[in-house]
Design a protein around this motif. Structure first.
Motif, PDB file in Angstrom:
ATOM      1  N   MET A 152      98.892  37.536  -2.074  1.00 52.68           N
ATOM      2  CA  MET A 152     100.094  37.771  -1.301  1.00 52.68           C
ATOM      3  C   MET A 152     100.604  39.185  -1.534  1.00 52.68           C
ATOM      4  O   MET A 152     101.124  39.801  -0.619  1.00 52.68           O
ATOM      5  N   LEU A 153     100.470  39.689  -2.744  1.00 49.76           N
ATOM      6  CA  LEU A 153     100.957  41.037  -3.036  1.00 49.76           C
ATOM      7  C   LEU A 153     100.257  42.080  -2.176  1.00 49.76           C
ATOM      8  O   LEU A 153     100.869  43.059  -1.768  1.00 49.76           O
ATOM      9  N   ASP A 154      98.985  41.839  -1.852  1.00 47.43           N
ATOM     10  CA  ASP A 154      98.274  42.777  -0.994  1.00 47.43           C
ATOM     11  C   ASP A 154      98.873  42.827   0.406  1.00 47.43           C
ATOM     12  O   ASP A 154      98.850  43.852   1.059  1.00 47.43           O
ATOM     13  N   LYS A 155      99.455  41.725   0.885  1.00 43.79           N
ATOM     14  CA  LYS A 155     100.115  41.708   2.196  1.00 43.79           C
ATOM     15  C   LYS A 155     101.355  42.590   2.184  1.00 43.79           C
ATOM     16  O   LYS A 155     101.662  43.267   3.152  1.00 43.79           O
ATOM     17  N   ILE A 156     102.067  42.586   1.088  1.00 43.74           N
ATOM     18  CA  ILE A 156     103.279  43.393   0.974  1.00 43.74           C
ATOM     19  C   ILE A 156     102.918  44.873   0.893  1.00 43.74           C
ATOM     20  O   ILE A 156     103.499  45.703   1.579  1.00 43.74           O
ATOM     21  N   ARG A 168     102.960  38.930   8.514  1.00 45.48           N
ATOM     22  CA  ARG A 168     102.226  37.898   7.759  1.00 45.48           C
ATOM     23  C   ARG A 168     103.071  37.405   6.594  1.00 45.48           C
ATOM     24  O   ARG A 168     103.082  36.214   6.291  1.00 45.48           O
ATOM     25  N   PHE A 169     103.776  38.289   5.930  1.00 46.17           N
ATOM     26  CA  PHE A 169     104.640  37.884   4.826  1.00 46.17           C
ATOM     27  C   PHE A 169     105.736  36.947   5.320  1.00 46.17           C
ATOM     28  O   PHE A 169     106.022  35.925   4.691  1.00 46.17           O
ATOM     29  N   VAL A 170     106.341  37.263   6.464  1.00 45.66           N
ATOM     30  CA  VAL A 170     107.401  36.418   7.017  1.00 45.66           C
ATOM     31  C   VAL A 170     106.840  35.054   7.403  1.00 45.66           C
ATOM     32  O   VAL A 170     107.472  34.023   7.175  1.00 45.66           O
ATOM     33  N   GLN A 171     105.617  35.022   7.956  1.00 44.56           N
ATOM     34  CA  GLN A 171     104.986  33.746   8.291  1.00 44.56           C
ATOM     35  C   GLN A 171     104.711  32.937   7.030  1.00 44.56           C
ATOM     36  O   GLN A 171     104.942  31.724   7.002  1.00 44.56           O
ATOM     37  N   LEU A 172     104.208  33.600   6.009  1.00 43.00           N
ATOM     38  CA  LEU A 172     103.960  32.909   4.741  1.00 43.00           C
ATOM     39  C   LEU A 172     105.257  32.380   4.146  1.00 43.00           C
ATOM     40  O   LEU A 172     105.296  31.273   3.608  1.00 43.00           O
ATOM     41  N   TYR A 173     106.313  33.148   4.255  1.00 40.99           N
ATOM     42  CA  TYR A 173     107.614  32.732   3.735  1.00 40.99           C
ATOM     43  C   TYR A 173     108.113  31.485   4.460  1.00 40.99           C
ATOM     44  O   TYR A 173     108.630  30.559   3.834  1.00 40.99           O
ATOM     45  N   ALA A 174     107.944  31.451   5.772  1.00 41.31           N
ATOM     46  CA  ALA A 174     108.414  30.309   6.562  1.00 41.31           C
ATOM     47  C   ALA A 174     107.581  29.058   6.310  1.00 41.31           C
ATOM     48  O   ALA A 174     108.108  27.947   6.337  1.00 41.31           O
ATOM     49  N   ASP A 175     106.299  29.227   6.052  1.00 49.23           N
ATOM     50  CA  ASP A 175     105.398  28.083   5.906  1.00 49.23           C
ATOM     51  C   ASP A 175     105.019  27.774   4.466  1.00 49.23           C
ATOM     52  O   ASP A 175     104.160  26.920   4.235  1.00 49.23           O
ATOM     53  N   ALA A 176     105.610  28.451   3.521  1.00 50.00           N
ATOM     54  CA  ALA A 176     105.222  28.273   2.118  1.00 50.00           C
ATOM     55  C   ALA A 176     105.574  26.862   1.626  1.00 50.00           C
ATOM     56  O   ALA A 176     106.641  26.341   1.931  1.00 50.00           O
ATOM     57  N   PRO A 177     104.673  26.280   0.870  1.00 47.53           N
ATOM     58  CA  PRO A 177     104.921  24.923   0.381  1.00 47.53           C
ATOM     59  C   PRO A 177     105.851  24.899  -0.824  1.00 47.53           C
ATOM     60  O   PRO A 177     106.016  25.897  -1.528  1.00 47.53           O
ATOM     61  N   ARG A 178     106.469  23.764  -0.995  1.00 46.30           N
ATOM     62  CA  ARG A 178     107.304  23.428  -2.157  1.00 46.30           C
ATOM     63  C   ARG A 178     108.327  24.512  -2.485  1.00 46.30           C
ATOM     64  O   ARG A 178     109.153  24.859  -1.674  1.00 46.30           O
ATOM     65  N   MET A 179     108.253  25.052  -3.673  1.00 47.89           N
ATOM     66  CA  MET A 179     109.250  26.013  -4.155  1.00 47.89           C
ATOM     67  C   MET A 179     108.810  27.471  -3.987  1.00 47.89           C
ATOM     68  O   MET A 179     109.470  28.374  -4.474  1.00 47.89           O
ATOM     69  N   SER A 180     107.741  27.716  -3.284  1.00 50.87           N
ATOM     70  CA  SER A 180     107.217  29.077  -3.117  1.00 50.87           C
ATOM     71  C   SER A 180     108.208  30.053  -2.497  1.00 50.87           C
ATOM     72  O   SER A 180     108.274  31.211  -2.922  1.00 50.87           O
ATOM     73  N   PRO A 181     108.992  29.647  -1.485  1.00 50.63           N
ATOM     74  CA  PRO A 181     109.948  30.617  -0.921  1.00 50.63           C
ATOM     75  C   PRO A 181     110.932  31.166  -1.943  1.00 50.63           C
ATOM     76  O   PRO A 181     111.383  32.303  -1.819  1.00 50.63           O
ATOM     77  N   TYR A 182     111.267  30.382  -2.954  1.00 48.05           N
ATOM     78  CA  TYR A 182     112.178  30.884  -3.985  1.00 48.05           C
ATOM     79  C   TYR A 182     111.554  32.035  -4.765  1.00 48.05           C
ATOM     80  O   TYR A 182     112.243  32.961  -5.176  1.00 48.05           O
ATOM     81  N   LEU A 183     110.259  31.990  -4.972  1.00 48.46           N
ATOM     82  CA  LEU A 183     109.563  33.093  -5.638  1.00 48.46           C
ATOM     83  C   LEU A 183     109.490  34.319  -4.726  1.00 48.46           C
ATOM     84  O   LEU A 183     109.572  35.452  -5.189  1.00 48.46           O
TER      85      LEU A 183
END
Length: 96
Positions: free
Chosen positions: A1-5, A12-27
């Motif tokens: 994920m860091l490579d996307k940033i 892609r980061f915003v899509q990952l943020y919206a679709d991230a499972p469980r507690m991932s968006p908090y990270l």
């Protein structure tokens, strides 16, 4: 994920943020403001001098609505015309 940033793939980061499972968006919250700021600069330069629809810009930046996006954009120094629902790219190019 860091490579996307680091590569500037903010969509892609915003899509990952919206679709991230469980507690991932908090990270991801720790990086979200920085990614949005970089995305704002990219959008402002790419589309200048044309104004962007605020709803579209909000979706690109990962906001739930235009009002939330407008408040964040103003806090970053961007020019927003809420009457017309537009992000003014020419006036927002040098924000950060």
């Amino acid at each position: 994920m860091l490579d996307k940033i680091l590569s500037g793939a903010y969509l892609r980061f915003v899509q990952l943020y919206a679709d991230a499972p469980r507690m991932s968006p908090y990270l991801m919250d720790a990086l979200l403001d920085r990614v949005r700021a970089r995305a704002l600069r990219t959008l402002a330069f790419a589309y200048s001098p044309l104004p962007l629809p605020l709803d579209w810009a909000a979706a690109q930046l990962g906001f739930d609505g235009a009002a939330e996006a407008a408040a964040w954009l103003r806090s970053r120094g961007a020019a927003v015309d809420e009457g017309r629902g537009q992000l003014l790219t020419r006036e927002s190019r040098l924000v950060g």
